[in-house]
Design a protein around this motif. Structure first.
Motif, mmCIF file in Angstrom:
data_model
loop_
_atom_site.group_PDB
_atom_site.id
_atom_site.type_symbol
_atom_site.label_atom_id
_atom_site.label_comp_id
_atom_site.label_asym_id
_atom_site.label_seq_id
_atom_site.Cartn_x
_atom_site.Cartn_y
_atom_site.Cartn_z
ATOM 1 N N GLY A 480 -4.931 2.618 24.032
ATOM 2 C CA GLY A 480 -3.647 2.429 23.359
ATOM 3 C C GLY A 480 -3.845 1.938 21.941
ATOM 4 N N ARG A 481 -2.849 1.321 21.417
ATOM 5 C CA ARG A 481 -2.939 0.944 20.024
ATOM 6 C C ARG A 481 -3.879 -0.207 19.802
ATOM 7 N NH1 ARG A 481 2.135 -0.054 16.821
ATOM 8 N NH2 ARG A 481 3.415 0.689 18.484
ATOM 9 N N GLY A 482 -3.969 -1.066 20.780
ATOM 10 C CA GLY A 482 -4.781 -2.250 20.536
ATOM 11 C C GLY A 482 -6.217 -2.119 20.990
ATOM 12 N N GLU A 483 -6.469 -1.146 21.885
ATOM 13 C CA GLU A 483 -7.820 -1.121 22.452
ATOM 14 C C GLU A 483 -8.635 -0.018 21.830
ATOM 15 O OE1 GLU A 483 -5.370 -1.192 26.545
ATOM 16 O OE2 GLU A 483 -7.377 -0.366 26.562
ATOM 17 N N ARG A 484 -9.504 -0.338 20.931
ATOM 18 C CA ARG A 484 -10.431 0.676 20.446
ATOM 19 C C ARG A 484 -11.790 0.261 20.947
ATOM 20 N NH1 ARG A 484 -7.360 4.412 17.856
ATOM 21 N NH2 ARG A 484 -5.383 3.347 17.758
ATOM 22 N N LEU A 485 -12.400 1.089 21.736
ATOM 23 C CA LEU A 485 -13.584 0.650 22.451
ATOM 24 C C LEU A 485 -14.780 0.543 21.541
ATOM 25 C CD1 LEU A 485 -13.017 3.052 25.391
ATOM 26 C CD2 LEU A 485 -12.515 0.631 25.334
ATOM 27 N N ASN A 486 -14.903 1.467 20.609
ATOM 28 C CA ASN A 486 -16.105 1.559 19.819
ATOM 29 C C ASN A 486 -16.014 0.656 18.605
ATOM 30 O OD1 ASN A 486 -18.536 2.680 19.208
ATOM 31 N ND2 ASN A 486 -17.815 4.747 19.640
ATOM 32 N N GLU A 491 -13.761 -0.640 13.186
ATOM 33 C CA GLU A 491 -13.981 -0.759 11.757
ATOM 34 C C GLU A 491 -13.049 0.157 10.990
ATOM 35 O OE1 GLU A 491 -15.831 -2.805 10.205
ATOM 36 O OE2 GLU A 491 -15.561 -1.982 8.212
ATOM 37 N N ARG A 492 -12.941 1.384 11.502
ATOM 38 C CA ARG A 492 -12.111 2.359 10.807
ATOM 39 C C ARG A 492 -10.654 1.928 10.803
ATOM 40 N NH1 ARG A 492 -13.913 6.857 12.785
ATOM 41 N NH2 ARG A 492 -12.264 7.245 14.257
ATOM 42 N N MET A 493 -10.220 1.396 11.943
ATOM 43 C CA MET A 493 -8.838 0.927 12.039
ATOM 44 C C MET A 493 -8.589 -0.166 11.030
ATOM 45 S SD MET A 493 -6.677 2.282 13.763
ATOM 46 C CE MET A 493 -5.044 2.119 13.206
ATOM 47 N N LEU A 495 -10.110 -0.719 8.225
ATOM 48 C CA LEU A 495 -10.051 -0.167 6.874
ATOM 49 C C LEU A 495 -8.705 0.484 6.608
ATOM 50 C CD1 LEU A 495 -13.543 1.458 6.596
ATOM 51 C CD2 LEU A 495 -12.694 -0.353 5.168
ATOM 52 N N LEU A 496 -8.253 1.238 7.601
ATOM 53 C CA LEU A 496 -6.985 1.941 7.414
ATOM 54 C C LEU A 496 -5.861 0.947 7.176
ATOM 55 C CD1 LEU A 496 -7.104 4.794 10.037
ATOM 56 C CD2 LEU A 496 -6.665 5.064 7.624
ATOM 57 N N THR A 497 -5.822 -0.105 8.028
ATOM 58 C CA THR A 497 -4.701 -1.033 7.894
ATOM 59 C C THR A 497 -4.773 -1.794 6.579
ATOM 60 O OG1 THR A 497 -5.994 -2.483 9.290
ATOM 61 C CG2 THR A 497 -4.145 -1.359 10.317
ATOM 62 N N THR A 498 -5.975 -2.195 6.209
ATOM 63 C CA THR A 498 -6.036 -2.934 4.948
ATOM 64 C C THR A 498 -5.680 -2.041 3.784
ATOM 65 O OG1 THR A 498 -8.389 -2.473 4.936
ATOM 66 C CG2 THR A 498 -7.709 -4.682 5.644
ATOM 67 N N ALA A 499 -6.086 -0.802 3.852
ATOM 68 C CA ALA A 499 -5.764 0.083 2.733
ATOM 69 C C ALA A 499 -4.274 0.359 2.660
ATOM 70 C CB ALA A 499 -6.541 1.392 2.867
ATOM 71 N N ALA A 500 -3.658 0.446 3.843
ATOM 72 C CA ALA A 500 -2.240 0.827 3.838
ATOM 73 C C ALA A 500 -1.318 -0.357 3.658
ATOM 74 C CB ALA A 500 -1.903 1.525 5.146
ATOM 75 N N PHE A 501 -1.869 -1.522 3.715
ATOM 76 C CA PHE A 501 -1.028 -2.707 3.652
ATOM 77 C C PHE A 501 -0.326 -2.765 2.308
ATOM 78 C CE2 PHE A 501 0.519 -6.566 4.965
ATOM 79 C CZ PHE A 501 0.255 -7.591 4.067
#
Lengths: 717, 123
Positions: A480-486, A491-493, A495-501
């Motif tokens: 789901g949205r909160g569980e990224r296993l890898n 890391e990618r998530m 980066l995305l959130t910080t960039a889009a903030f």
């Protein structure tokens, strides 16, 4: 039973006086034309036109109807598929209509300057007036027809059968056709169009459905399933099951009845000639041939080598001789002496001689002694400090330094390799000792190691592919949205959130610096697979596999199965006879079922049984007695009503809709395909017919209005 | 023209005596053929909304959507199918068919869906 086209040219055109009407049944599937009052139409053909190019002459010709396939080979049919003048069940392409009418009149035997007979032509229910007027124009202008009448084919069929006592004065006509299905209620002998109902499903859709289903089931033979062939199959094998679900369940359970009902079509298949395993003699022969070829090659190489050695020896002798001569000649004569031979100085001759000697040695296969200048001489300049050397010497020194470092590096590498080799040798020896000591245990350990490693590799592969899937499709699985296993995903998530903030208006300075764009590289999905780990594991895996294969005769490498098998996998085994047999089981009754459930092909309309109910509801006067009278005479006509089992199914369907106890009777037309024409012919032959037509003058005087308001009166018969 | 083709009279002759205007005059070669209006355009041009709604016309008599609950069948075999595959959106009846579905190439999946008019068409 397959339809037969009748396209023989008729010869008795002149026998008929000008008042005899010509009757045309212009259907989406077949076109029938004949004289009024006759029981059978004279000319019948499929209502399609092809315009291929003749291969030899290059001219485009027109071919109407379906013809013998063998004759069509003279024409290039690639760009001309069969075209129909109909769109749903309305004529819209009048050029094609003209070709068809040309052909029809021609085969009827027409000659003379115009068609001098009134024409009765059928159309669909509530034909748009534009189509009507264009048809009238075509007939009046191009063919010179004196007068025209339009009628509905289903109604003609009903009236004909009513005349023959098959159905009553009040009734419901159900007409599944080629592209559409109509339900028309009849009150007092006249069709009540207000209660009429039309669904856009017909024989065409059934054939198309069947064609798609078997093409997908047997993709190997897709080319064989042409439209005509599938239509033949449909007419021969399809039936309507009284209850779809129970039939399907019977087939699913694989009972004997289901087996009986399955029809098979065996395509011609020749088994490929089996290669006999090569016999002993052949094997020995092959080995001998290989040996001879090898021997020949070796001889050739040997001959070449000896030639080269001879050459080199000659050269070295010559050079030695030259040197000796040089010694005897005096210094100032050297130049002139040497110019003849092509060498410039004595040193060159000497170096050439040395080279030749070396290559000679190599050719003979002896170790070439690498005469290296002693190290001291080579690197003599290195010890001299910089400020003491001249510029040239400096250059030389740099070169020597470079050479020294490379030479040292080479030696180091050689030593390391040597050490690794020794290490590996030692390990192999240990392995061998272990194996000899306890073969079973050794095998066990190897196998366990192999299993673990292969598990790991597969797991990683699965993660990789499912990673791709879950990243693209966030609704599946449990990621789901909160569980990224890898960790890479996390890391990618991040980066995305910080960039889009969004840090507020006017604060966004992303992109001002060049390094910002590197962010995308980091975010990119392609970069985050670490390729190091899997490679090492895979190398280890390969090594284990080969070792196991040597050691253990019963070892079978575990190949990936399941996910990676594609449709090509079945082709790897040789094709058997079974692949060439087409089985029709469920498709036999699945395809006509769409008449009752158009939802199955995505058409969101009511099926046949429901349409009867809709039609009854639409009637202007709600009268239960009338409804009872209607349902007690339900009349089936139209080409697609020929499926076996249709009457029972329809009866059951209508019973579900009508109140309990009302009489239901389903009757079939005497000849569902020809009755429309016959009814029309009977009407055209009646004496009141001329009052039903409208002539050319009427049309041009009143124009469109006459076409709009025109209604054929059916009660006269 | 080959003899047998002429004998079979396969081809429509160019000139027919009973026609006032021959085909090649009406539709000269090389000129673009007239654009014929398709059914949708014909219906639009009819302006059926100007006429009283209870008069039957081509659009009126179409049947309404089905009221019966839709029976779901397996896309591949035709048996009753209570399940559907979330990845491909196909309906299937049991586990073996599911395995077959998962090994189908994408083109086949789209064609099965198109049969049901459920394929995603990107235009």
């Amino acid at each position: 039973m397959p339809f037969i086209s009748k396209i023989q040219r008729q010869t008795d055109y002149r026998r008929f006086p000008s008042s005899t009407p010509i009757v045309i049944d212009n259907g989406a599937s077949y076109f029938r034309i004949g004289w009024a009052g006759e029981p059978e139409p004279r000319v019948i053909f499929r209502n399609i036109v092809q315009r291929p190019r003749h291969k030899v002459t290059g001219e485009t010709v027109t071919i109407v109807g379906d013809h013998d396939v063998a004759l069509l080979k003279y024409f290039d049919c690639t760009r001309s598929g069969p075209r129909s003048a109909f769109d749903n069940n309305v004529v819209y392409q009048f050029e094609i209509m003209e070709y068809i009418l040309d052909f029809a009149f021609d085969r009827l035997g027409a000659d003379g300057s115009k068609i001098d007979h009134p024409i009765l032509i059928t159309e669909c229910v509530c034909n748009p007036s534009q189509s009507r007027s264009k048809m009238a124009e075509l007939l009046f202008d191009t063919y010179g027809v004196p007068s025209i009448a339009y009628g509905v084919d289903a109604v003609f069929s009903y009236k004909y059968n009513q005349h023959h006592g098959v159905c009553n004065k009040d009734g419901l006509a159900i007409c599944p056709g080629f592209m559409t299905t109509h339900v028309i209620p009849f009150i007092d002998g006249e069709p009540e169009y207000k209660g009429c109902c039309r669904t856009n499903i017909g024989g065409y859709h059934i054939t198309d459905y069947l064609k798609q289903l078997i093409s997908l089931k047997y993709p190997l033979h897709m080319a064989r399933f042409t439209w005509e062939k599938v239509e033949d199959l449909k007419m021969e094998h399809c039936y309507i099951a009284p209850d779809y679900m129970s039939e399907a369940r019977m087939f699913q359970n694989g009972t004997k009845e289901a087996e009986d009902k399955t029809r098979s079509w065996q395509l011609p298949w020749v088994p490929p000639p089996t290669e006999e395993p090569p016999s002993e003699e052949m094997i020995a022969e092959k080995a001998a041939r290989k040996e001879k070829a090898g021997q020949r090659l070796r001889d050739m190489a040997e001959a070449k080598r000896s030639i080269r050695i001879n050459e080199l020896e000659n050269e070295s002798h010559g050079l030695g001789f030259l040197l000796k001569q040089l010694e005897q000649v005096e210094d100032h004569d050297i130049q002139s002496f040497l110019s003849a031979t092509g060498y410039i100085s004595r040193k060159e001759v000497e170096s050439a001689l040395v080279k030749v000697k070396q290559s000679l040695l190599k050719a003979k296969g002896e170790q070439a002694e690498f005469e290296e200048k002693p190290d001291t001489e080579r690197f003599n300049l290195l010890d001299k400090p910089d400020h003491e050397c001249t510029p040239e010497e400096l250059k030389l020194k740099k070169k020597q330094l470079f050479l020294k470092t490379t030479a040292e590096g080479r030696q180091r590498a050689k030593r390391k390799r040597h050490e690794e080799e020794q290490e590996r040798e030692r390990r192999n020896q240990q392995d061998e000792q272990r194996r000899l000591k306890n073969p079973e245990l050794y095998k066990e350990q190897l196998r366990a190691k192999y299993n673990d490693l292969s598990e790991k590799v597969e797991q990683r592969k699965r993660l990789k592919t499912s990673k791709g899937h879950t990243n693209g499709n966030n609704n599946s699985g449990n990621v789901g949205r909160g569980e990224r296993l890898n960790p890479e995903q996390r890391e990618r998530m991040r980066l995305l959130t910080t960039a889009a903030f969004d840090r507020g208006k006017g604060e966004d300075t992303f992109g001002a610096r060049d390094e910002d764009w590197q962010l995308y590289k980091l975010m990119s999905k392609d970069n985050d697979d670490d390729d190091e780990g899997p490679d090492v594991d895979q190398a280890e895996l390969a090594r284990l596999t080969s070792r196991l294969r040597e050691v253990d005769p019963t070892f079978v490498p575990r190949s990936d199965n399941g996910n990676s098998q594609s449709a090509e996998a079945p082709w790897s085994r040789p094709l058997t006879e079974e692949d060439y047999r087409i089985d029709f089981g469920v498709e036999r009754f699945r395809c006509p079922e769409i008449l009752f459930r158009p939802n199955w092909i995505g058409i969101d309309q009511a099926g046949l049984d429901e349409m009867a109910g809709v039609s009854l509801r639409r009637l202007p006067s709600k009268d239960t007695e009338l409804e009872e009278r209607l349902t007690s005479s339900i009349f089936l006509t139209g080409g697609s009503s020929l499926f076996p089992g249709m009457s029972e199914r329809l009866e059951a369907g209508v019973r579900m809709i009508t109140p309990c106890g009302s009489p239901i009777r389903v009757v079939k037309a005497l000849n569902p395909t020809l009755d429309a024409w016959r009814g029309a012919s009977a009407y055209a032959a009646s004496p009141e017919f001329p009052s039903q037509t409208f002539s050319k003058q009427d049309y041009y005087e009143k124009g469109e209005d006459i076409v709009r308001g025109y209604q054929f009166q059916y009660h006269v018969l | 023209m080959e003899k047998e083709v002429i004998q079979a009279e396969l081809v429509l002759p160019n000139k027919l005596s009973f026609k006032r205007v021959q085909m090649n005059e009406k539709y000269p070669k090389g000129q673009p053929r007239g654009r014929w209006k398709h059914l949708k355009q014909i219906i639009q041009a009819e302006n059926y909304q100007n006429y009283p709604p209870d008069e039957p016309n081509y659009v009126n008599i179409e049947s309404p959507p089905s009221m019966h609950p839709c029976k779901r069948i397996c896309d591949i075999t035709g048996y009753e199918a209570p399940y559907y595959d979330p990845r491909t959106n196909l309906r299937y009846a049991n586990a073996e068919i599911f395995k077959q579905i998962r090994s189908l190439p994408n083109e086949h999946v789209q064609r099965y869906l198109a049969l049901r008019n459920a394929a995603v068409v990107l235009k």
